[in-house]
Design an enzyme around this catalytic site. Structure first.
Site, PDB file in Angstrom:
ATOM      1  N   HIS A 115     -22.171 -15.453-125.896  1.00 21.57           N
ATOM      2  CA  HIS A 115     -23.621 -15.207-125.956  1.00 21.57           C
ATOM      3  C   HIS A 115     -24.228 -15.562-127.316  1.00 21.57           C
ATOM      4  O   HIS A 115     -25.454 -15.704-127.418  1.00 21.57           O
ATOM      5  CB  HIS A 115     -23.941 -13.740-125.672  1.00 21.57           C
ATOM      6  CG  HIS A 115     -23.708 -13.309-124.259  1.00 21.57           C
ATOM      7  ND1 HIS A 115     -24.185 -14.017-123.180  1.00 21.57           N
ATOM      8  CD2 HIS A 115     -23.048 -12.234-123.747  1.00 21.57           C
ATOM      9  CE1 HIS A 115     -23.834 -13.403-122.065  1.00 21.57           C
ATOM     10  NE2 HIS A 115     -23.132 -12.329-122.378  1.00 21.57           N
TER      11      HIS A 115
ATOM     12  N   ASP B 255     -17.017 -15.729-116.973  1.00 18.24           N
ATOM     13  CA  ASP B 255     -17.553 -14.393-117.267  1.00 18.24           C
ATOM     14  C   ASP B 255     -18.690 -14.092-116.289  1.00 18.24           C
ATOM     15  O   ASP B 255     -19.377 -15.006-115.817  1.00 18.24           O
ATOM     16  CB  ASP B 255     -18.082 -14.366-118.699  1.00 18.24           C
ATOM     17  CG  ASP B 255     -18.420 -12.979-119.204  1.00 18.24           C
ATOM     18  OD1 ASP B 255     -17.594 -12.406-119.944  1.00 18.24           O
ATOM     19  OD2 ASP B 255     -19.504 -12.473-118.876  1.00 18.24           O
TER      20      ASP B 255
ATOM     21  N   HIS C 147     -21.489 -12.858-116.901  1.00 20.40           N
ATOM     22  CA  HIS C 147     -22.769 -13.174-117.533  1.00 20.40           C
ATOM     23  C   HIS C 147     -22.791 -14.627-117.987  1.00 20.40           C
ATOM     24  O   HIS C 147     -21.763 -15.173-118.395  1.00 20.40           O
ATOM     25  CB  HIS C 147     -23.009 -12.256-118.740  1.00 20.40           C
ATOM     26  CG  HIS C 147     -22.938 -10.796-118.414  1.00 20.40           C
ATOM     27  ND1 HIS C 147     -21.886 -10.001-118.802  1.00 20.40           N
ATOM     28  CD2 HIS C 147     -23.773 -10.012-117.702  1.00 20.40           C
ATOM     29  CE1 HIS C 147     -22.086  -8.769-118.365  1.00 20.40           C
ATOM     30  NE2 HIS C 147     -23.220  -8.754-117.689  1.00 20.40           N
TER      31      HIS C 147
ATOM     32  N   ASP D 232     -15.266  -9.336-116.606  1.00 23.05           N
ATOM     33  CA  ASP D 232     -16.268  -8.358-116.178  1.00 23.05           C
ATOM     34  C   ASP D 232     -16.885  -8.680-114.828  1.00 23.05           C
ATOM     35  O   ASP D 232     -17.791  -7.971-114.367  1.00 23.05           O
ATOM     36  CB  ASP D 232     -17.368  -8.206-117.239  1.00 23.05           C
ATOM     37  CG  ASP D 232     -17.833  -9.525-117.818  1.00 23.05           C
ATOM     38  OD1 ASP D 232     -17.378 -10.585-117.355  1.00 23.05           O
ATOM     39  OD2 ASP D 232     -18.664  -9.503-118.748  1.00 23.05           O
TER      40      ASP D 232
END
Length: 451
Positions: A230, A267, A269, A354
């Site tokens: 990120h 991931d 996200h 996740d």
């Protein structure tokens, strides 16, 4: 100085993906109490190992194909063997540990318990050098990334500003450096983030060097934190400080002449920081699968890169509830043909765990078996396309049990051993996947990218 540095402050109830942080805290406590990990000894052991590494000046050399790494099997009866150097080229799995023990905030999901939980599980299931001898190696005594390494991805003003900002943490304890995550920092965060990036660089060096001597080099896995995908070029974001995988990609190009780099990010996200870093770069193909509508809200299917990089970004948002069947279809119908067309010289993987059905921060239904499938298939893809050169980087994963079990099964996939998913996964936790919506998303992305 950048605006984010002028606004550092302690935040009472930050927001993550539309939910207040106390809600996440409650979920974290719930799953933490259910994980039967003996973490305290590991926190101490891994912490000592980490700070030893911080003070060392050793990195596997890209030029020295005879480089060796420390055998860390911990065999008490033979201290000479435990301290000897054994060639990494017999290994099938090579990993680095950078747990960032000082980078921690109480009750935050991205805590310093994550990497020790993984190490504990690898030990319990006999997947460490202690049990596997030459098959599995831990590369120790590696150097942190240099500021020049970091500056190949991040603005120097951000790097310098962060280094100054963390000095405040010595007085205030923990500071927040980005509110959208929320991303925190302690007085050790800067150096520990350099160590995380340095672990990835070391694994790139080692895997590339091994690939020059044998057709089946070891797969690398950087068990590191803080995570990185990120972090945008201008600053931190979403628990991430430096873009570990992005720094490694630039390093592979610069130090090893591996021009064409494929990055796969599974991931839950969207890896917005990695995406931003290479959005106009035709030589780095970034593929991200992520939950539609999840933090940080980027990664739309129509975002395909720009300028000379148009077509080398592929975003595939998946509907909530997507799981094993969905991801198998995505891999076969999207990831494989993209990789075959791009012809990478190395594959780097943002391995976020996740998307697991038990993870508290999102709503996909991956299982341990899903991650085994991904690890096995990506390893095979690397063997077919780029001489086996492949390095995984730990990103998300906040349920300690599902995180550690999934990394265990990833290691087993690298070793070509059967999955333990039937022991780890309870089918009762799953519900019907939205396969028709997944099929529509796959058809749309195939049309956009002419697959």
């Amino acid at each position: 100085m950048a605006a984010w540095l002028l606004e550092l402050r302690t935040m009472s109830s930050p927001v993550l993906a539309g939910h207040t942080f106390p809600g996440i805290r409650q979920q974290h406590y719930k799953f933490k109490s259910s994980c039967a990990f003996k973490l305290q000894n590991n926190l101490t052991t891994v912490g000592r190992r980490f700070y030893h590494c911080m003070n060392s000046n050793v990195r596997c050399s890209a030029e020295d194909v005879g480089v060796s790494i420390s055998y860390s099997g911990g065999l008490e009866k033979d201290s000479n063997l435990a301290s000897s150097n054994i060639s990494l080229y017999d290994a099938r799995v090579l990993y680095c540990v950078a747990p960032a023990m000082g980078h921690n905030k109480e009750s935050h999901p991205e805590s310093n318990k994550r990497v020790p939980a993984i190490i504990d599980a690898l030990e319990r299931l006999e997947l460490t050098p202690k049990y596997r001898n030459s098959e599995v190696f831990e590369a120790q005594n590696f150097k942190p990334a240099s500021l020049d390494d970091i500056a190949t991805v991040h603005a120097r003003a951000y790097v310098a500003g962060l280094e100054k900002a963390v000095s405040r943490a010595s007085d205030e304890g923990v500071i927040f450096i980005d509110g959208s995550g929320p991303t925190y920092a302690t007085e050790t965060t800067f150096q520990e983030s350099l160590m995380a990036a340095g672990a990835g660089i070391t694994l790139v060096d080692s895997v590339v060097a091994a690939s020059r001597l044998r057709p089946d080099p070891p797969v690398g896995f950087a068990l590191i934190r803080p995570p990185g995908h990120h972090a945008i070029p201008e600053g931190p974001m979403g628990f991430c400080v430096f873009g570990n995988i992005a720094v490694a990609a630039r390093y592979a190009q610069r130090a090893h002449g591996l021009k064409r780099v494929l990055i796969i990010d599974f991931d839950v996200h969207h890896g917005n920081g990695t995406c931003d870093a290479f959005y106009d770069d035709p030589d780095i193909f970034f593929i991200s699968t992520h939950q539609n509508g999840s933090y940080p809200g980027t990664g739309k299917i129509e975002q395909v890169g720009q300028g000379s990089g148009e077509g080398t970004t592929l975003n595939l948002p998946l509907p909530g509830g997507s799981g094993d069947n969905s991801m198998r279809s995505v891999f076969d119908e999207v990831i494989v043909p993209c990789a075959q067309r791009f012809k990478p010289e190395i594959i780097l993987v943002s391995a976020g765990y996740d998307a697991h059905a038990l993870d508290p921060l999102a709503g996909l239904q991956f299982t341990t078996g899903t991650y085994y499938m991904l690890a096995s298939n990506i390893k095979q893809l690397a063997k077919e396309l780029c001489g086996g050169r492949c390095v995984f980087f730990l990103e998300g994963g906040y349920n300690l049990k599902s995180l550690s079990n999934s990394v265990v099964d990833t290691f087993r996939a690298f070793l070509g051993e059967p999955t333990l998913a039937s022991q780890f996964d309870d089918p009762a936790m799953l519900y019907e996947e939205p396969l028709s919506k997944v099929k529509q998303a796959i058809q749309k992305v195939k049309h956009i990218h002419s697959l």
